[in-house]
Design a protein around this motif. Structure first.
Motif, PDB file in Angstrom:
ATOM      1  N   THR A 160       0.835  -1.199   0.000  1.00 15.78           N
ATOM      2  CA  THR A 160       0.000   0.000   0.000  1.00 15.78           C
ATOM      3  C   THR A 160       0.872   1.252   0.000  1.00 15.78           C
ATOM      4  O   THR A 160       1.762   1.400   0.833  1.00 15.78           O
ATOM      5  CB  THR A 160      -0.925   0.010   1.227  1.00 15.78           C
ATOM      6  OG1 THR A 160      -0.137  -0.051   2.418  1.00 15.78           O
ATOM      7  CG2 THR A 160      -1.875  -1.171   1.204  1.00 15.78           C
ATOM      8  N   ARG A 161       0.578   2.144  -0.962  1.00 20.69           N
ATOM      9  CA  ARG A 161       1.384   3.368  -1.075  1.00 20.69           C
ATOM     10  C   ARG A 161       0.542   4.629  -1.205  1.00 20.69           C
ATOM     11  O   ARG A 161       1.082   5.724  -1.242  1.00 20.69           O
ATOM     12  CB  ARG A 161       2.312   3.267  -2.289  1.00 20.69           C
ATOM     13  CG  ARG A 161       3.342   2.139  -2.208  1.00 20.69           C
ATOM     14  CD  ARG A 161       4.364   2.302  -3.322  1.00 20.69           C
ATOM     15  NE  ARG A 161       5.414   1.301  -3.249  1.00 20.69           N
ATOM     16  CZ  ARG A 161       5.604   0.353  -4.160  1.00 20.69           C
ATOM     17  NH1 ARG A 161       4.785   0.271  -5.211  1.00 20.69           N
ATOM     18  NH2 ARG A 161       6.595  -0.498  -4.039  1.00 20.69           N
ATOM     19  N   GLY A 162      -0.776   4.484  -1.322  1.00 20.01           N
ATOM     20  CA  GLY A 162      -1.614   5.677  -1.411  1.00 20.01           C
ATOM     21  C   GLY A 162      -2.677   5.630  -2.486  1.00 20.01           C
ATOM     22  O   GLY A 162      -3.828   5.999  -2.245  1.00 20.01           O
ATOM     23  N   SER A 163      -2.338   5.170  -3.698  1.00 16.20           N
ATOM     24  CA  SER A 163      -3.316   5.212  -4.790  1.00 16.20           C
ATOM     25  C   SER A 163      -4.477   4.258  -4.556  1.00 16.20           C
ATOM     26  O   SER A 163      -5.609   4.526  -4.972  1.00 16.20           O
ATOM     27  CB  SER A 163      -2.644   4.898  -6.129  1.00 16.20           C
ATOM     28  OG  SER A 163      -2.263   3.530  -6.197  1.00 16.20           O
ATOM     29  N   GLY A 164      -4.223   3.146  -3.896  1.00 14.57           N
ATOM     30  CA  GLY A 164      -5.277   2.170  -3.641  1.00 14.57           C
ATOM     31  C   GLY A 164      -6.095   2.483  -2.407  1.00 14.57           C
ATOM     32  O   GLY A 164      -7.074   1.786  -2.132  1.00 14.57           O
ATOM     33  N   GLU A 165      -5.721   3.531  -1.679  1.00 15.76           N
ATOM     34  CA  GLU A 165      -6.421   3.888  -0.451  1.00 15.76           C
ATOM     35  C   GLU A 165      -7.267   5.143  -0.630  1.00 15.76           C
ATOM     36  O   GLU A 165      -7.893   5.614   0.334  1.00 15.76           O
ATOM     37  CB  GLU A 165      -5.402   4.098   0.670  1.00 15.76           C
ATOM     38  CG  GLU A 165      -4.649   2.842   1.080  1.00 15.76           C
ATOM     39  CD  GLU A 165      -3.676   2.344   0.024  1.00 15.76           C
ATOM     40  OE1 GLU A 165      -3.886   1.214  -0.490  1.00 15.76           O
ATOM     41  OE2 GLU A 165      -2.719   3.080  -0.316  1.00 15.76           O
ATOM     42  N   LEU A 166      -7.287   5.694  -1.846  1.00 17.03           N
ATOM     43  CA  LEU A 166      -8.133   6.870  -2.100  1.00 17.03           C
ATOM     44  C   LEU A 166      -9.598   6.485  -2.036  1.00 17.03           C
ATOM     45  O   LEU A 166     -10.008   5.460  -2.587  1.00 17.03           O
ATOM     46  CB  LEU A 166      -7.826   7.454  -3.479  1.00 17.03           C
ATOM     47  CG  LEU A 166      -6.433   8.049  -3.709  1.00 17.03           C
ATOM     48  CD1 LEU A 166      -6.252   8.422  -5.176  1.00 17.03           C
ATOM     49  CD2 LEU A 166      -6.229   9.267  -2.814  1.00 17.03           C
ATOM     50  N   PRO A 167     -10.455   7.302  -1.395  1.00 13.03           N
ATOM     51  CA  PRO A 167     -11.889   7.000  -1.359  1.00 13.03           C
ATOM     52  C   PRO A 167     -12.541   7.372  -2.689  1.00 13.03           C
ATOM     53  O   PRO A 167     -11.949   8.091  -3.501  1.00 13.03           O
ATOM     54  CB  PRO A 167     -12.388   7.899  -0.228  1.00 13.03           C
ATOM     55  CG  PRO A 167     -11.466   9.074  -0.251  1.00 13.03           C
ATOM     56  CD  PRO A 167     -10.114   8.519  -0.632  1.00 13.03           C
ATOM     57  N   PRO A 168     -13.756   6.905  -2.936  1.00 12.56           N
ATOM     58  CA  PRO A 168     -14.470   7.303  -4.155  1.00 12.56           C
ATOM     59  C   PRO A 168     -14.620   8.819  -4.212  1.00 12.56           C
ATOM     60  O   PRO A 168     -14.826   9.470  -3.189  1.00 12.56           O
ATOM     61  CB  PRO A 168     -15.837   6.614  -4.022  1.00 12.56           C
ATOM     62  CG  PRO A 168     -15.588   5.483  -3.092  1.00 12.56           C
ATOM     63  CD  PRO A 168     -14.534   5.943  -2.146  1.00 12.56           C
ATOM     64  N   ALA A 169     -14.477   9.363  -5.420  1.00  9.24           N
ATOM     65  CA  ALA A 169     -14.541  10.815  -5.577  1.00  9.24           C
ATOM     66  C   ALA A 169     -15.959  11.353  -5.457  1.00  9.24           C
ATOM     67  O   ALA A 169     -16.168  12.543  -5.246  1.00  9.24           O
ATOM     68  CB  ALA A 169     -13.948  11.212  -6.927  1.00  9.24           C
ATOM     69  N   ASP A 170     -16.960  10.509  -5.639  1.00  9.96           N
ATOM     70  CA  ASP A 170     -18.339  11.007  -5.571  1.00  9.96           C
ATOM     71  C   ASP A 170     -19.066  10.383  -4.395  1.00  9.96           C
ATOM     72  O   ASP A 170     -18.547   9.534  -3.699  1.00  9.96           O
ATOM     73  CB  ASP A 170     -19.080  10.704  -6.873  1.00  9.96           C
ATOM     74  CG  ASP A 170     -19.020   9.231  -7.267  1.00  9.96           C
ATOM     75  OD1 ASP A 170     -19.543   8.897  -8.340  1.00  9.96           O
ATOM     76  OD2 ASP A 170     -18.420   8.448  -6.536  1.00  9.96           O
TER      77      ASP A 170
END
Length: 345
Positions: A335-345
């Motif tokens: 895990t580095r950040g991109s896979g932990e972003l929440p949905p934008a909407d």
């Protein structure tokens, strides 16, 4: 002038022989053979003259006849999908290190994901009497190898299993790794998740798609057809697939990329759009930790794949392996950040 021209024409391919060394040193062939092979029975002065002749002529011992007398050529072949793919660098290096430890030379080539080219390359290596083969298969029918295996050519498949023959294979858990990567995105709130992968006839691509579907099914999320795109991994095709998924009234909020080449293109598309999109890629990529955000990946250990396959190959050659086995190595979610972003909407 004519004599000089003739010498230039014959410059290449005419290597000095033991006969040439014997003539220059003023000794017999047997004496040269003893010096070259480190055998006793030669006086120091004679040995010195022979060695001076060897150095002056640039003579190198021809090992072909010697190893053939032993029934081995001390060489193995490695057939890769694409020599330019960064994934195969550590795999190839690991195979080479194991071969070197066993006193063998590695000869490698690329199939370019073409089954016909794979068969041509494999049979060419067999014609050159390699002792064994490590193959990343492009095709799904390897019955053409049966006569070679019966003749004693040790064979191990890696990354993908052989087709229609029983043979050793060492691969990563593509299904489990993809399932874990998609489940990770679901755990961070995503339900509209796209999958972009390689050609469906390729074992790893099919297994990773299966893992994607399993994770979505486990979470009770129906998969829409336009969330999935499989095909060649050239940037143009992947770019269009990513742009289509990220456009329209109900775009995906996350993408699972099926291999390193897909991941690189998807990273570029996301950066150009300027809208946060979660991303998990299968295979690690160079500089993934330096991007913002860093790229979350399902990593497989290419070096361990290569090392394990090569070690099994030499165990076959030593006669300690009889029954073909399937060895499946685990993957690791980084895990580095991109896979932990929440949905934008």
């Amino acid at each position: 002038m004519a004599e000089t021209a003739r010498r230039s024409e014959n410059r290449y391919g005419n290597r000095p022989t033991m006969k040439d060394v014997a003539a220059r040193a003023g000794v017999g062939l047997k004496t040269v053979s003893r010096v070259v092979n480190g055998e006793p029975g030669v006086t120091p002065d004679t040995e010195r003259r022979v060695q001076e002749a060897i150095d002056a002529l640039g003579f190198r011992r021809n090992d072909s006849a010697r190893v053939l007398r032993k029934g081995r050529t001390a060489s193995i072949g490695l057939v890769l999908e694409d020599l330019a793919d960064p994934f195969y660098g550590p795999l190839s290096r690991a195979v080479e290190e194991v071969a070197r430890a066993h006193g063998a030379l590695l000869i490698n080539g690329s199939s370019a994901e073409d089954p016909d080219r794979e068969q041509e390359l494999v049979l060419a290596l067999c014609a050159r009497r390699v002792d064994g083969l490590v193959i990343i298969p492009a095709g799904d029918d390897h019955r053409y190898l049966e006569p070679e295996i019966k003749a004693g050519v040790a064979t191990v498949f890696v990354d993908r299993p052989a087709g229609q023959i029983d043979a050793d294979v060492v691969l990563s858990d593509s299904f489990g790794g993809a399932r874990d990567g998609v489940a990770h995105l679901i755990a961070h709130g995503h339900r509209r998740i796209g999958f972009i992968g390689d050609m469906p006839r390729i074992h790893t691509a099919a297994e990773r798609l299966r893992g994607y579907r399993a994770a979505m099914e486990d979470a009770g999320i129906p998969v829409e057809d336009d969330w999935m795109s499989l095909g060649v991994t050239d940037p143009q095709r992947v770019r269009k697939a990513a742009e289509d998924m990220l456009s329209g009234p109900s775009p995906v909020t996350a993408v699972f990329a099926g291999n390193n080449r897909v991941t690189v293109t998807v990273v570029r598309v996301i950066a150009e759009r300027g809208r946060p999109v979660a991303l998990v890629g299968f295979d690690d990529i160079e500089l993934a930790d330096l991007l913002e955000p860093g790229v979350t990946v399902v990593a497989q250990d290419a070096a361990t794949l290569g090392r394990t396959a090569a070690e099994r190959l030499f165990r076959q050659l030593e006669g300690t392996l009889i029954t073909p086995e399937r060895i499946e190595l685990p993957t690791r979610l980084i895990t580095r950040g991109s896979g932990e972003l929440p949905p934008a909407d």
